[in-house]
Scaffold this motif. Sequence first.
Motif, PDB file in Angstrom:
ATOM      1  N   ASN A  18       0.817  -1.208   0.000  1.00  0.00           N
ATOM      2  CA  ASN A  18       0.000   0.000   0.000  1.00  0.00           C
ATOM      3  C   ASN A  18       0.856   1.266   0.000  1.00  0.00           C
ATOM      4  OD1 ASN A  18      -2.757   1.251   0.364  1.00  0.00           O
ATOM      5  ND2 ASN A  18      -1.792   1.984   2.239  1.00  0.00           N
ATOM      6  N   GLY A  60       1.687   2.313  -3.364  1.00  0.00           N
ATOM      7  CA  GLY A  60       0.568   2.543  -4.271  1.00  0.00           C
ATOM      8  C   GLY A  60       0.011   1.283  -4.910  1.00  0.00           C
ATOM      9  N   TRP A  61       0.372   0.113  -4.393  1.00  0.00           N
ATOM     10  CA  TRP A  61      -0.116  -1.150  -4.936  1.00  0.00           C
ATOM     11  C   TRP A  61      -1.172  -1.754  -4.008  1.00  0.00           C
ATOM     12  CZ3 TRP A  61       0.831  -3.413  -9.591  1.00  0.00           C
ATOM     13  CH2 TRP A  61       1.941  -2.968 -10.323  1.00  0.00           C
ATOM     14  N   SER A  62      -2.152  -2.411  -4.587  1.00  0.00           N
ATOM     15  CA  SER A  62      -3.089  -3.226  -3.816  1.00  0.00           C
ATOM     16  C   SER A  62      -3.275  -4.556  -4.537  1.00  0.00           C
ATOM     17  CB  SER A  62      -4.435  -2.526  -3.631  1.00  0.00           C
ATOM     18  OG  SER A  62      -5.098  -2.366  -4.875  1.00  0.00           O
ATOM     19  N   LYS A  92      -3.303  -3.983  -8.600  1.00  0.00           N
ATOM     20  CA  LYS A  92      -3.618  -2.609  -9.006  1.00  0.00           C
ATOM     21  C   LYS A  92      -2.556  -1.631  -8.519  1.00  0.00           C
ATOM     22  CE  LYS A  92      -7.903  -1.285  -8.918  1.00  0.00           C
ATOM     23  NZ  LYS A  92      -9.259  -0.826  -8.462  1.00  0.00           N
ATOM     24  N   LYS A  93      -2.117  -0.754  -9.443  1.00  0.00           N
ATOM     25  CA  LYS A  93      -1.192   0.334  -9.102  1.00  0.00           C
ATOM     26  C   LYS A  93      -1.943   1.653  -9.225  1.00  0.00           C
ATOM     27  CE  LYS A  93       2.709   2.514  -8.231  1.00  0.00           C
ATOM     28  NZ  LYS A  93       2.060   3.751  -7.724  1.00  0.00           N
ATOM     29  N   ARG A  94      -1.852   2.475  -8.180  1.00  0.00           N
ATOM     30  CA  ARG A  94      -2.576   3.740  -8.136  1.00  0.00           C
ATOM     31  C   ARG A  94      -1.621   4.928  -8.299  1.00  0.00           C
ATOM     32  NH1 ARG A  94      -3.900   1.002  -3.699  1.00  0.00           N
ATOM     33  NH2 ARG A  94      -2.853   2.534  -2.366  1.00  0.00           N
ATOM     34  N   ASP A 101     -10.853   6.634 -11.044  1.00  0.00           N
ATOM     35  CA  ASP A 101     -11.912   6.554 -10.045  1.00  0.00           C
ATOM     36  C   ASP A 101     -12.223   7.981  -9.596  1.00  0.00           C
ATOM     37  OD1 ASP A 101     -11.932   3.783 -10.164  1.00  0.00           O
ATOM     38  OD2 ASP A 101     -10.456   3.572  -8.565  1.00  0.00           O
ATOM     39  N   THR A 105      -8.464   9.313  -8.603  1.00  0.00           N
ATOM     40  CA  THR A 105      -7.281   8.455  -8.575  1.00  0.00           C
ATOM     41  C   THR A 105      -7.191   7.698  -9.889  1.00  0.00           C
ATOM     42  OG1 THR A 105      -7.485   8.142  -6.176  1.00  0.00           O
ATOM     43  CG2 THR A 105      -6.081   6.596  -7.362  1.00  0.00           C
ATOM     44  N   SER A 138      -5.775   4.491 -11.800  1.00  0.00           N
ATOM     45  CA  SER A 138      -5.304   3.151 -11.442  1.00  0.00           C
ATOM     46  C   SER A 138      -5.091   2.303 -12.683  1.00  0.00           C
ATOM     47  CB  SER A 138      -6.297   2.452 -10.504  1.00  0.00           C
ATOM     48  OG  SER A 138      -7.527   2.203 -11.170  1.00  0.00           O
ATOM     49  N   SER A 176      -4.968  -1.796 -13.567  1.00  0.00           N
ATOM     50  CA  SER A 176      -5.313  -3.095 -12.988  1.00  0.00           C
ATOM     51  C   SER A 176      -4.940  -4.244 -13.907  1.00  0.00           C
ATOM     52  CB  SER A 176      -6.816  -3.165 -12.699  1.00  0.00           C
ATOM     53  OG  SER A 176      -7.201  -2.185 -11.755  1.00  0.00           O
TER      54      SER A 176
END
Length: 292
Positions: free
Chosen positions: A93, A96-98, A114-116, A148, A155, A157, A159
Amino acid sequence: MNITASRARRLRTSSAIALAASFTVAVTVLAPAPTAFAASNAVPTYEVKINLTTAALDSSHNPTSAVKSAFGITGSAKVRSYEYFDTDALDLNAEGWSVRLRHKSGSSFEETYKKRFPVVNGDINAALDEANDAGFDSSDTNYDAEVDWGYAKQTLSFSNEKSHSASGYSGTSMPPSSTGRNWLVNDTPGKLDDWLYNNWGSDTLKASRAHGPVTSQVWSGAWKSSDDASIEVLPVVNASGTGTEYVIELSFKTDKYNDAAQLHSDAIAVAEARGWLYRGDILKTQLILDRY
């Protein structure tokens, strides 16, 4: 005389060949190198996400008929369970990754990496430039770009979606944490894996745990320019850990910026007029990482 003339002709021929050779070398050395063109920025789709207050729910914690009618929600509820994988220190996190594992009833497991990138002051192009510099551009078809668009925050992102068989799992049941982690480690995409150094992503995931799972209900429909409208109701443990609170997210997907802007404005206006609007942005990913 003939011998001398022949020798002179050979000398002239040799000199011409040598001169031609030296010219060819010079041309080869001095010829400009081909110009390398960077790939263009990715073209994102848009998802408007507006949070509603519990005034939008009935006594069973489902959207009221008035809310459904106001936003074109016609479908019956579908259930989904999901969890995020990160270390206790939330190392993914922080970069910037989830990483999410989700199970919809009757479907395979969905693995989402996902990279934000933050969008500052509405400058989506600047965020796309930053993403391009990091290797997320129009040439990479493994990632889908999306903006988003929340109440006050945007944001960008990217994915990467993968799947895993749900054979042996009924409904929306989730695997043991160690099993889900192994799936995600084995499918780690290259950009995540080498984000800080070689194998950083998979090494970090090996040290991760499941944050969750949570189970939500989603109602779908169509509204104005979006044929992909939905309301998700997500029960989460409250901040004190003593009870449950409900996150209600109204969302609309569209391909065009102008449509997204209009949907954003119209949804806020309708929700505010009816007393349903939550004036802020609730980030579900962060909430789940922090509370589970």
